[in-house]
Design a protein around this motif. Structure first.
Motif, PDB file in Angstrom:
ATOM      1  N   LYS A 100     -51.552 -44.788  50.175  1.00  0.00           N
ATOM      2  CA  LYS A 100     -52.829 -44.136  49.868  1.00  0.00           C
ATOM      3  C   LYS A 100     -52.881 -43.502  48.482  1.00  0.00           C
ATOM      4  O   LYS A 100     -53.947 -43.127  48.010  1.00  0.00           O
ATOM      5  CB  LYS A 100     -53.121 -43.065  50.927  1.00  0.00           C
ATOM      6  CG  LYS A 100     -53.229 -43.630  52.338  1.00  0.00           C
ATOM      7  CD  LYS A 100     -53.499 -42.526  53.348  1.00  0.00           C
ATOM      8  CE  LYS A 100     -53.616 -43.091  54.758  1.00  0.00           C
ATOM      9  NZ  LYS A 100     -53.884 -42.044  55.755  1.00  0.00           N
ATOM     10  N   LEU A 101     -51.706 -43.357  47.813  1.00  0.00           N
ATOM     11  CA  LEU A 101     -51.649 -42.661  46.532  1.00  0.00           C
ATOM     12  C   LEU A 101     -51.450 -43.623  45.374  1.00  0.00           C
ATOM     13  O   LEU A 101     -51.066 -44.775  45.564  1.00  0.00           O
ATOM     14  CB  LEU A 101     -50.507 -41.638  46.558  1.00  0.00           C
ATOM     15  CG  LEU A 101     -50.570 -40.577  47.666  1.00  0.00           C
ATOM     16  CD1 LEU A 101     -49.307 -39.736  47.649  1.00  0.00           C
ATOM     17  CD2 LEU A 101     -51.802 -39.693  47.483  1.00  0.00           C
ATOM     18  N   ASN A 102     -51.699 -43.133  44.142  1.00  0.00           N
ATOM     19  CA  ASN A 102     -51.416 -43.946  42.965  1.00  0.00           C
ATOM     20  C   ASN A 102     -49.907 -44.010  42.734  1.00  0.00           C
ATOM     21  O   ASN A 102     -49.136 -43.332  43.429  1.00  0.00           O
ATOM     22  CB  ASN A 102     -52.138 -43.402  41.727  1.00  0.00           C
ATOM     23  CG  ASN A 102     -51.711 -41.968  41.388  1.00  0.00           C
ATOM     24  OD1 ASN A 102     -50.543 -41.619  41.495  1.00  0.00           O
ATOM     25  ND2 ASN A 102     -52.670 -41.150  40.985  1.00  0.00           N
ATOM     26  N   GLU A 103     -49.474 -44.796  41.750  1.00  0.00           N
ATOM     27  CA  GLU A 103     -48.034 -45.062  41.571  1.00  0.00           C
ATOM     28  C   GLU A 103     -47.223 -43.800  41.325  1.00  0.00           C
ATOM     29  O   GLU A 103     -46.159 -43.603  41.926  1.00  0.00           O
ATOM     30  CB  GLU A 103     -47.818 -46.031  40.406  1.00  0.00           C
ATOM     31  CG  GLU A 103     -46.349 -46.419  40.232  1.00  0.00           C
ATOM     32  CD  GLU A 103     -46.162 -47.444  39.139  1.00  0.00           C
ATOM     33  OE1 GLU A 103     -44.987 -47.693  38.788  1.00  0.00           O
ATOM     34  OE2 GLU A 103     -47.160 -47.978  38.621  1.00  0.00           O
ATOM     35  N   MET A 104     -47.707 -42.908  40.460  1.00  0.00           N
ATOM     36  CA  MET A 104     -46.959 -41.685  40.137  1.00  0.00           C
ATOM     37  C   MET A 104     -46.810 -40.788  41.359  1.00  0.00           C
ATOM     38  O   MET A 104     -45.733 -40.292  41.672  1.00  0.00           O
ATOM     39  CB  MET A 104     -47.660 -40.924  39.009  1.00  0.00           C
ATOM     40  CG  MET A 104     -46.909 -39.675  38.564  1.00  0.00           C
ATOM     41  SD  MET A 104     -47.702 -38.898  37.147  1.00  0.00           S
ATOM     42  CE  MET A 104     -46.623 -37.491  36.914  1.00  0.00           C
ATOM     43  N   LYS A 105     -47.947 -40.588  42.070  1.00  0.00           N
ATOM     44  CA  LYS A 105     -47.902 -39.754  43.266  1.00  0.00           C
ATOM     45  C   LYS A 105     -47.088 -40.424  44.370  1.00  0.00           C
ATOM     46  O   LYS A 105     -46.432 -39.757  45.162  1.00  0.00           O
ATOM     47  CB  LYS A 105     -49.322 -39.460  43.752  1.00  0.00           C
ATOM     48  CG  LYS A 105     -50.091 -38.513  42.839  1.00  0.00           C
ATOM     49  CD  LYS A 105     -51.477 -38.209  43.396  1.00  0.00           C
ATOM     50  CE  LYS A 105     -52.225 -37.224  42.513  1.00  0.00           C
ATOM     51  NZ  LYS A 105     -53.590 -36.948  43.032  1.00  0.00           N
ATOM     52  N   SER A 106     -47.137 -41.753  44.401  1.00  0.00           N
ATOM     53  CA  SER A 106     -46.356 -42.509  45.377  1.00  0.00           C
ATOM     54  C   SER A 106     -44.861 -42.285  45.161  1.00  0.00           C
ATOM     55  O   SER A 106     -44.103 -42.070  46.120  1.00  0.00           O
ATOM     56  CB  SER A 106     -46.685 -44.000  45.264  1.00  0.00           C
ATOM     57  OG  SER A 106     -45.801 -44.764  46.046  1.00  0.00           O
ATOM     58  N   ASN A 107     -44.423 -42.331  43.907  1.00  0.00           N
ATOM     59  CA  ASN A 107     -43.012 -42.100  43.585  1.00  0.00           C
ATOM     60  C   ASN A 107     -42.573 -40.692  43.969  1.00  0.00           C
ATOM     61  O   ASN A 107     -41.461 -40.483  44.455  1.00  0.00           O
ATOM     62  CB  ASN A 107     -42.759 -42.340  42.091  1.00  0.00           C
ATOM     63  CG  ASN A 107     -42.881 -43.805  41.712  1.00  0.00           C
ATOM     64  OD1 ASN A 107     -42.725 -44.677  42.562  1.00  0.00           O
ATOM     65  ND2 ASN A 107     -43.161 -44.070  40.448  1.00  0.00           N
ATOM     66  N   ARG A 108     -43.474 -39.729  43.739  1.00  0.00           N
ATOM     67  CA  ARG A 108     -43.171 -38.341  44.114  1.00  0.00           C
ATOM     68  C   ARG A 108     -43.071 -38.198  45.634  1.00  0.00           C
ATOM     69  O   ARG A 108     -42.209 -37.474  46.141  1.00  0.00           O
ATOM     70  CB  ARG A 108     -44.237 -37.385  43.563  1.00  0.00           C
ATOM     71  CG  ARG A 108     -44.121 -37.130  42.057  1.00  0.00           C
ATOM     72  CD  ARG A 108     -45.188 -36.154  41.579  1.00  0.00           C
ATOM     73  NE  ARG A 108     -45.055 -34.864  42.237  1.00  0.00           N
ATOM     74  CZ  ARG A 108     -44.212 -33.908  41.849  1.00  0.00           C
ATOM     75  NH1 ARG A 108     -43.403 -34.102  40.823  1.00  0.00           N
ATOM     76  NH2 ARG A 108     -44.170 -32.759  42.498  1.00  0.00           N
ATOM     77  N   ALA A 109     -43.944 -38.892  46.349  1.00  0.00           N
ATOM     78  CA  ALA A 109     -43.923 -38.833  47.816  1.00  0.00           C
ATOM     79  C   ALA A 109     -42.613 -39.404  48.347  1.00  0.00           C
ATOM     80  O   ALA A 109     -42.001 -38.851  49.278  1.00  0.00           O
ATOM     81  CB  ALA A 109     -45.107 -39.604  48.390  1.00  0.00           C
ATOM     82  N   GLN A 110     -42.160 -40.504  47.750  1.00  0.00           N
ATOM     83  CA  GLN A 110     -40.906 -41.123  48.181  1.00  0.00           C
ATOM     84  C   GLN A 110     -39.705 -40.243  47.822  1.00  0.00           C
ATOM     85  O   GLN A 110     -38.745 -40.139  48.594  1.00  0.00           O
ATOM     86  CB  GLN A 110     -40.769 -42.505  47.549  1.00  0.00           C
ATOM     87  CG  GLN A 110     -41.776 -43.502  48.063  1.00  0.00           C
ATOM     88  CD  GLN A 110     -41.661 -44.845  47.383  1.00  0.00           C
ATOM     89  OE1 GLN A 110     -40.620 -45.477  47.438  1.00  0.00           O
ATOM     90  NE2 GLN A 110     -42.727 -45.280  46.730  1.00  0.00           N
ATOM     91  N   ALA A 111     -39.764 -39.623  46.638  1.00  0.00           N
ATOM     92  CA  ALA A 111     -38.684 -38.713  46.229  1.00  0.00           C
ATOM     93  C   ALA A 111     -38.624 -37.509  47.164  1.00  0.00           C
ATOM     94  O   ALA A 111     -37.535 -37.042  47.540  1.00  0.00           O
ATOM     95  CB  ALA A 111     -38.896 -38.256  44.783  1.00  0.00           C
ATOM     96  N   LEU A 112     -39.796 -37.014  47.550  1.00  0.00           N
ATOM     97  CA  LEU A 112     -39.859 -35.878  48.479  1.00  0.00           C
ATOM     98  C   LEU A 112     -39.282 -36.278  49.837  1.00  0.00           C
ATOM     99  O   LEU A 112     -38.549 -35.496  50.465  1.00  0.00           O
ATOM    100  CB  LEU A 112     -41.305 -35.398  48.633  1.00  0.00           C
ATOM    101  CG  LEU A 112     -41.520 -34.203  49.577  1.00  0.00           C
ATOM    102  CD1 LEU A 112     -40.736 -32.992  49.091  1.00  0.00           C
ATOM    103  CD2 LEU A 112     -43.009 -33.873  49.679  1.00  0.00           C
ATOM    104  N   ALA A 113     -39.603 -37.496  50.278  1.00  0.00           N
ATOM    105  CA  ALA A 113     -39.061 -37.992  51.551  1.00  0.00           C
ATOM    106  C   ALA A 113     -37.540 -38.071  51.482  1.00  0.00           C
ATOM    107  O   ALA A 113     -36.845 -37.657  52.418  1.00  0.00           O
ATOM    108  CB  ALA A 113     -39.646 -39.368  51.865  1.00  0.00           C
ATOM    109  N   SER A 114     -37.007 -38.572  50.366  1.00  0.00           N
ATOM    110  CA  SER A 114     -35.547 -38.651  50.194  1.00  0.00           C
ATOM    111  C   SER A 114     -34.912 -37.263  50.184  1.00  0.00           C
ATOM    112  O   SER A 114     -33.830 -37.056  50.729  1.00  0.00           O
ATOM    113  CB  SER A 114     -35.212 -39.375  48.880  1.00  0.00           C
ATOM    114  OG  SER A 114     -35.628 -40.711  48.925  1.00  0.00           O
TER     115      SER A 114
END
Length: 200
Positions: free
Chosen positions: A61-75
């Protein structure tokens, strides 16, 4: 990438929860603390996959930058879960060291644990394959965790076998060692993802 991630996270949850149930059965039947801790580790991995699933759903649902942050937060959250799990192992190992419990051994237990080690190895290979096509810090964390868990499960299998032959608290010592290894590995993940989240 998000849809592939969602499918992979669901796969990881299902497999880890199945491994948890198998190890819970063996640990209760044999009285092995190391196998119990290993099973709890798989339960923690199931929770990690739920966190990863949430991260991948957000990524869709997010753009690439926010997507990367979401994945980093999940990790980062997965790392926290693993760190707590490691501390739990070490605590239980120390407790069992002070209050030893007799361990029973059957070949069927050993076979079941050996199969779970093989399954975890295959999971790591699957994560590597998916990560090559769709690179993600979440996959890297899951890859590291899968191969670490494979080594841990092999160690618990050796512990189960040796505990009935040697009059020494191998089970307790191994639980402490496993706890330290898992915690150190998790802290590395937490630190690396924290740096990414702070700098981006």
């Amino acid at each position: 990438m998000g849809k592939t991630g969602i499918k992979t996270a669901i796969f990881g949850f299902a497999m880890n929860f199945a491994l948890f149930l198998i190890k819970l059965y063996v640990s209760i039947s044999s009285g092995s603390l190391a196998i119990y801790c290993d099973g709890i580790n798989n339960l923690g991995d199931s929770l990690s996959c739920i966190i990863a699933l949430a991260g991948f759903i957000l990524a869709v649902k997010l753009n690439e930058m926010k997507s990367n942050r979401a994945q980093a937060l999940a990790s980062f959250v997965i790392g926290l879960i693993l760190a707590v799990t490691g501390a739990y192992f070490a605590y239980n190992g120390l407790e069992r060291l002070m209050y030893p419990v007799q361990i029973s051994y059957l070949k069927s237990y050993a076979v079941l644990i050996a199969v779970t080690a093989l399954v975890k190895l295959i999971m790591g290979i699957v994560y590597i394959y998916v990560n090559k096509k769709h690179p993600s810090p979440v996959y890297k964390t899951l890859i590291m965790d899968s191969f670490l868990d494979t080594a841990i499960t092999i160690s618990t299998l050796l512990s189960l076998t040796l505990s009935v032959k040697i009059n020494f608290a191998i089970d307790s010592i191994l639980s402490i060692v496993i706890g330290i290894i898992v915690a150190v590995s998790a802290v590395k993940t937490i630190v690396s993802q924290s740096k990414y989240l702070i700098n981006n």
